[in-house]
Design an enzyme around this catalytic site. Structure first.
Site, PDB file in Angstrom:
ATOM      1  N   LYS A  48      -6.542 -34.749  -4.742  1.00 46.96           N
ATOM      2  CA  LYS A  48      -6.166 -36.163  -4.825  1.00 46.96           C
ATOM      3  C   LYS A  48      -5.265 -36.574  -3.666  1.00 46.96           C
ATOM      4  O   LYS A  48      -5.520 -37.560  -2.991  1.00 46.96           O
ATOM      5  CB  LYS A  48      -5.432 -36.440  -6.151  1.00 46.96           C
ATOM      6  CG  LYS A  48      -6.290 -36.267  -7.380  1.00 46.96           C
ATOM      7  CD  LYS A  48      -5.534 -36.630  -8.633  1.00 46.96           C
ATOM      8  CE  LYS A  48      -4.320 -35.765  -8.905  1.00 46.96           C
ATOM      9  NZ  LYS A  48      -4.629 -34.348  -9.132  1.00 46.96           N
ATOM     10  N   THR A  49      -4.230 -35.788  -3.448  1.00 49.00           N
ATOM     11  CA  THR A  49      -3.301 -36.124  -2.372  1.00 49.00           C
ATOM     12  C   THR A  49      -4.004 -36.013  -1.022  1.00 49.00           C
ATOM     13  O   THR A  49      -3.785 -36.817  -0.117  1.00 49.00           O
ATOM     14  CB  THR A  49      -2.064 -35.210  -2.431  1.00 49.00           C
ATOM     15  OG1 THR A  49      -1.478 -35.353  -3.731  1.00 49.00           O
ATOM     16  CG2 THR A  49      -1.041 -35.580  -1.383  1.00 49.00           C
ATOM     17  N   GLU A 234       0.426 -39.806  -7.633  1.00 51.81           N
ATOM     18  CA  GLU A 234       1.078 -39.492  -8.910  1.00 51.81           C
ATOM     19  C   GLU A 234       1.213 -40.749  -9.781  1.00 51.81           C
ATOM     20  O   GLU A 234       2.266 -41.011 -10.369  1.00 51.81           O
ATOM     21  CB  GLU A 234       2.464 -38.877  -8.668  1.00 51.81           C
ATOM     22  CG  GLU A 234       2.464 -37.659  -7.758  1.00 51.81           C
ATOM     23  CD  GLU A 234       2.030 -36.376  -8.442  1.00 51.81           C
ATOM     24  OE1 GLU A 234       1.715 -36.414  -9.666  1.00 51.81           O
ATOM     25  OE2 GLU A 234       1.982 -35.325  -7.761  1.00 51.81           O
ATOM     26  N   GLN A 264      -0.956 -34.625 -16.128  1.00 52.82           N
ATOM     27  CA  GLN A 264       0.282 -34.255 -15.452  1.00 52.82           C
ATOM     28  C   GLN A 264       1.367 -35.317 -15.600  1.00 52.82           C
ATOM     29  O   GLN A 264       2.301 -35.374 -14.809  1.00 52.82           O
ATOM     30  CB  GLN A 264       0.017 -34.002 -13.969  1.00 52.82           C
ATOM     31  CG  GLN A 264      -0.855 -32.790 -13.729  1.00 52.82           C
ATOM     32  CD  GLN A 264      -0.998 -32.507 -12.251  1.00 52.82           C
ATOM     33  OE1 GLN A 264      -0.065 -32.092 -11.587  1.00 52.82           O
ATOM     34  NE2 GLN A 264      -2.189 -32.737 -11.724  1.00 52.82           N
TER      35      GLN A 264
HETATM   36  P1  ATP Z   1      -1.919 -32.140  -7.792  1.00 54.97           P
HETATM   37  O1  ATP Z   1      -2.580 -32.730  -9.004  1.00 54.97           O
HETATM   38  O2  ATP Z   1      -1.236 -30.878  -8.116  1.00 54.97           O
HETATM   39  O3  ATP Z   1      -1.066 -33.142  -7.079  1.00 54.97           O
HETATM   40  P2  ATP Z   1      -4.033 -32.692  -5.915  1.00 54.97           P
HETATM   41  O4  ATP Z   1      -5.190 -33.147  -6.713  1.00 54.97           O
HETATM   42  O5  ATP Z   1      -3.219 -33.723  -5.247  1.00 54.97           O
HETATM   43  O6  ATP Z   1      -3.114 -31.747  -6.804  1.00 54.97           O
HETATM   44  P3  ATP Z   1      -4.185 -31.486  -3.336  1.00 54.97           P
HETATM   45  O7  ATP Z   1      -2.767 -31.044  -3.267  1.00 54.97           O
HETATM   46  O8  ATP Z   1      -4.595 -32.659  -2.550  1.00 54.97           O
HETATM   47  O9  ATP Z   1      -4.592 -31.683  -4.864  1.00 54.97           O
HETATM   48  O10 ATP Z   1      -5.142 -30.296  -2.984  1.00 54.97           O
HETATM   49  C1  ATP Z   1      -4.952 -28.993  -3.530  1.00 54.97           C
HETATM   50  C2  ATP Z   1      -5.312 -27.938  -2.504  1.00 54.97           C
HETATM   51  O11 ATP Z   1      -6.691 -27.923  -2.292  1.00 54.97           O
HETATM   52  C3  ATP Z   1      -4.668 -28.195  -1.163  1.00 54.97           C
HETATM   53  O12 ATP Z   1      -4.292 -26.978  -0.588  1.00 54.97           O
HETATM   54  C4  ATP Z   1      -5.793 -28.865  -0.397  1.00 54.97           C
HETATM   55  O13 ATP Z   1      -5.630 -28.697   0.988  1.00 54.97           O
HETATM   56  C5  ATP Z   1      -7.014 -28.129  -0.920  1.00 54.97           C
HETATM   57  N1  ATP Z   1      -8.272 -28.914  -0.851  1.00 54.97           N
HETATM   58  C6  ATP Z   1      -8.505 -30.112  -1.414  1.00 54.97           C
HETATM   59  N2  ATP Z   1      -9.767 -30.526  -1.164  1.00 54.97           N
HETATM   60  C7  ATP Z   1     -10.363 -29.560  -0.443  1.00 54.97           C
HETATM   61  C8  ATP Z   1     -11.674 -29.384   0.136  1.00 54.97           C
HETATM   62  N3  ATP Z   1     -12.623 -30.282  -0.008  1.00 54.97           N
HETATM   63  N4  ATP Z   1     -11.889 -28.259   0.819  1.00 54.97           N
HETATM   64  C9  ATP Z   1     -10.922 -27.316   0.973  1.00 54.97           C
HETATM   65  N5  ATP Z   1      -9.689 -27.420   0.453  1.00 54.97           N
HETATM   66  C10 ATP Z   1      -9.401 -28.531  -0.227  1.00 54.97           C
HETATM   67 MG    MG Z   2      -1.193 -34.271  -5.419  1.00 52.77          MG
END
Ligand code: ATP
Ligand code: MG
Length: 747
Positions: A48-49, A234, A264
């Site tokens: 997401k981030t 978030e 979350q």
């Molecule tokens: P949270 O809910 O904990 O905030 P999030 O959904 O924001 O998590 P991110 O932090 O953006 O998730 O990504 C989690 C991990 O996965 C990071 O290390 C990110 O670089 C990696 N990632 C996300 N998308 C991909 C992708 N398509 N290919 C490879 N790595 C990815």
């Molecule tokens: Mg995030």
């Protein structure tokens, strides 16, 4: 409205490839979508981030939006910094002009710019929650309200809750409820005191910024014109006033991308509303919904464990999360004898990890706990083991007593009517201004509706106190005036240095002696260092403010004070040295670490005993467990202790239900060394050994050769009984009781 996949071949090839590289098809669609509302609702670690960051890059590079027309909200100041960094990396465009920040920092920026329209004095001060509490205490006392019935802490809670809902005292109808009536009266008096002193608490930042939109249509129009796109990370943890602020600003003109995960949501206790997610699709018409289901962060063991735990929550929007990642190692589970043993175990694990991964940095490791109070024992163990660590949140630099005192002097120089600051330092260091005198000043201030400072000068002028008290007060006002004079034309860090010297704070702590006093002196030195390095940043910040409405006319000291107040309210820590990261589960949101320890996973502690019987709060605790587990990328270690001394009391907690909710196939129990028998299974022998030695497990003892340590285990009988002792400097040893001659030490 956009439907289906985008055809990417119409766009400049190079930019597009670079921006969409490393994204899966769903993520790409979200990043490259037309400029409409979007809701990305997806589980932990699904990117997401990452989508949000790429989206900003896309807006700048492909849609050609100017950085100054994009507003992004992150959950911490640290996350804002990281986001800027990532965007610059991706695009090569300087992110200086982007509006990225927390709701609080963005609101603060607006109020600094539009202080007049917000009905604030130009030099208004941001006060943190400690100052707020002190002020409320004073108000409750001045109103002769029974403090046992109306605890200032409760009043503080009440006031912030109302503000988070967008309510001022005048909006609240207590009807015939006498308790509510009193609360509203306290709230009103507090509002008056803040307005008089030009003080703004955290909740007030948001409330005022919202009122700014409502009361000043021209200001609102100016920003609706300015921003072409807004993004919120978030999103599940926005509260009512934050949502309202965003909603009004967006109006019918600015598209918004909201990114979040209902599983979350962990700030319900502070007014966050998961319902905002559902509300979003109603209020932001035509919002495109994006689902991301692939987790890229964790091994499948970790992810499956997290999924299994959160599955126990009945009210979920429901999401599936899968990974292509390998199973990885099972989750380690360690049952400690007590909190000391738990801390020691964690240190040992980290030492072993470092041996196996000598090229890796300590910052890859996080220790997460439910309550701040748990950190002290961990810290002590880390110090003993000479392992570097840093605490996020908890005892933050700007929260420390000596720093707060120094900052109070600085604030007073800026603004004499800052009552909270004056209260804090009028007799620190001691200058013979007693509580009685201060009480008289309070009464006078209240009668005249004036600040305490005004009460002081009035008292001095009319000589309405004893000669002795008058001398002390005169000296104090003279001191502050002198400080201001000296500080008027020297550099920021010289000002700080001057103030900590001339206030007598340095001397005061020098007299205290001991470790603690030494640390306090070092911290005061550190404050001068902080001011020194602040100058630099501040200069950069200034350059960035080129648009007229952004030109913050603040002195470096004012900016420094504001930053400090905001930092103290955030989870920010400085990156000085490579170190293990310790933090509460709440502060870990959004972060990820290859190795994560979840410590103190016990009933009563986590879930917290205040939440265990309330289904709604229990669900929030479980979401917190989900957040904790999903921080781990490769390895997760869960620990709990059979007995724990916390807040000076011995507790015997059972393992948390959240551990039981993880299917056993993903867990491996750790036995430290095969030779160690656990005290429970060893009950009779332990009792016998206890009788023979008069010592207890968990007791601190002294040994002639090895020094101080703590007893971890006992076995055997009579003179043959053996004790396992973890020495502070010499590691863990088994000793024969009759030879060891251990001396019990006082706690
Ligand atoms: P949270 O809910 O904990 O905030 P999030 O959904 O924001 O998590 P991110 O932090 O953006 O998730 O990504 C989690 C991990 O996965 C990071 O290390 C990110 O670089 C990696 N990632 C996300 N998308 C991909 C992708 N398509 N290919 C490879 N790595 C990815
Ligand atoms: Mg995030």
């Amino acid at each position: 409205m956009h439907t289906g996949r985008i055809s990417f071949d119409k766009l400049p090839a190079m930019d597009v490839t670079a921006l969409l590289d490393g994204l899966n098809p769903e993520q790409r669609d979200a990043v490259a979508a037309p400029l409409n509302h979007q809701l990305v609702l997806a589980g932990a670690g699904s990117g997401k981030t990452r989508v949000l960051v790429h989206r900003i890059a896309w807006l700048m590079q492909i849609e050609h939006l100017s950085p100054g027309s994009i507003l992004a909200v992150t959950f911490t100041n640290k996350a804002s910094k990281e986001m800027r960094h990532r965007i610059e990396e991706l695009t090569g465009i300087s992110p200086k002009h982007l509006w990225i920040g927390t709701f609080h920092s963005l609101a603060h920026r607006l109020l600094r710019t539009h202080w007049q329209q917000a009905n604030l004095p130009e030099n208004f001060q941001v006060i943190d929650s400690d100052d707020q509490l002190r002020l409320i205490k004073r108000i409750v006392r001045a109103m002769n309200i029974d403090e046992t019935d109306f605890q200032p802490k409760q009043a503080q809670w009440y006031i912030n809750q109302q503000k988070d809902e967008g309510l001022r005292a005048k909006h609240i109808q207590p009807f015939n409820d006498p308790r509510a009536q009193t609360m509203v009266t306290i709230y009103g008096a507090y509002e008056d005191a803040c307005q008089r002193g030009g003080m703004v608490d955290f909740a007030e930042l948001l409330l005022r910024a919202h009122e700014l939109w409502l009361n000043q249509p021209s200001v609102l129009a100016q920003y609706q014109n300015r921003f072409r796109y807004m993004l919120v990370d978030e999103f599940q943890d926005t509260n009512s006033i934050q949502y309202a602020w965003l909603r009004v600003l967006a109006g019918d003109v600015i598209p918004v991308m909201a990114v979040g995960d209902d599983d979350q949501s962990i700030y319900g206790w502070r007014g966050a509303k998961i319902e905002n997610i559902l509300q979003f699709t109603e209020d932001f018409k035509g919002a495109q919904q994006v689902k991301l289901e692939q987790n890229y962060r964790s091994t499948s063991n970790i992810l499956n464990a997290a999924n299994a735990v959160i599955d126990n929550n009945p009210s979920r929007l429901g999401k599936k999360l899968w990974t292509e990642g390998e199973a990885g190692e099972p989750i380690s589970l360690y049952e400690a004898f007590n909190e000391q043993d738990e801390a020691r175990f964690i240190c040992e694990q980290i030492e072993q990890w470092k041996i196996a991964n000598s090229d890796k940095r300590y910052e890859k490791i996080a220790i997460l706990y439910r309550s701040n109070a748990q950190s002290r024992v961990l810290e002590e163990a880390f110090i003993r083991a000479a392992l570097p660590y840093r605490i996020y949140g908890g005892q933050r630099f700007f929260d420390r007593l000596e720093i707060k005192n120094a900052m109070a002097y600085l604030r007073l120089i800026q603004n004499r009517h800052d009552d909270a600051a004056l209260e804090r330092v009028i007799n620190v260091p001691a200058r013979a201004i007693g509580e009685k005198t201060v009480q008289q000043l309070r009464t006078l201030a209240r009668e005249n509706g004036s600040s305490l400072w005004q009460a002081v000068t009035q008292t001095v002028e009319h000589k309405t106190l004893t000669a002795r008290a008058l001398t002390s007060l005169t000296k104090f006002t003279q001191l502050i005036e002198d400080m201001e004079n000296t500080c008027s034309d020297i550099e920021l860090h010289e000002q700080v240095d001057h103030v900590i010297q001339s206030s007598g704070l340095i001397e005061h702590h020098q007299k205290e002696k001991g470790e603690k006093a030494q640390a306090r002196l070092e911290n005061l030195d550190e404050l001068v260092t902080a001011a020194k390095s602040f100058n630099l940043e501040e200069a950069q910040e200034k350059q960035l403010e080129n648009a007229p409405e952004d030109a913050l006319i603040q002195s470096p000291m004012e900016a420094f004070l504001d930053q400090a107040a905001l930092d103290a309210g955030d989870t920010q820590a400085d990156e000085f040295e490579d170190s293990v990261q310790m933090m509460t589960l709440h502060s870990a949101k959004g972060l990820e670490f290859p190795l994560v320890f979840l410590a103190g996973v016990e009933e009563g502690l986590f879930p917290h005993k205040m939440s265990a019987d309330d289904p709604v709060r229990l669900e929030e605790e479980r979401r917190l467990a989900y957040v904790g587990i999903t921080r781990a990328m490769q390895q997760l270690v869960i620990t709990y202790a059979e007995s724990r001394r916390l807040h000076g009391q011995e507790q015997f907690n059972s393992p948390s239900r959240f551990i039981r909710e993880i299917p056993t196939e993903y867990i491996q129990e750790v036995r430290l060394k095969a030779t160690i028998k656990k005290p429970v299974s060893n009950f009779f022998s332990t009792t016998a050994a206890k009788e023979a030695t008069g010592l207890n497990i968990g007791q601190r003892v002294w040994h002639a050769k090895f020094g101080e340590g703590v007893i971890l285990d006992m076995e055997g009988q009579g003179p043959q009984s053996r004790l396992q002792v973890s020495f502070d400097f010499d590691g863990t040893k088994w000793l024969v009781a009759s030879y060891a001659n251990l001396k019990p030490m006082d706690a």
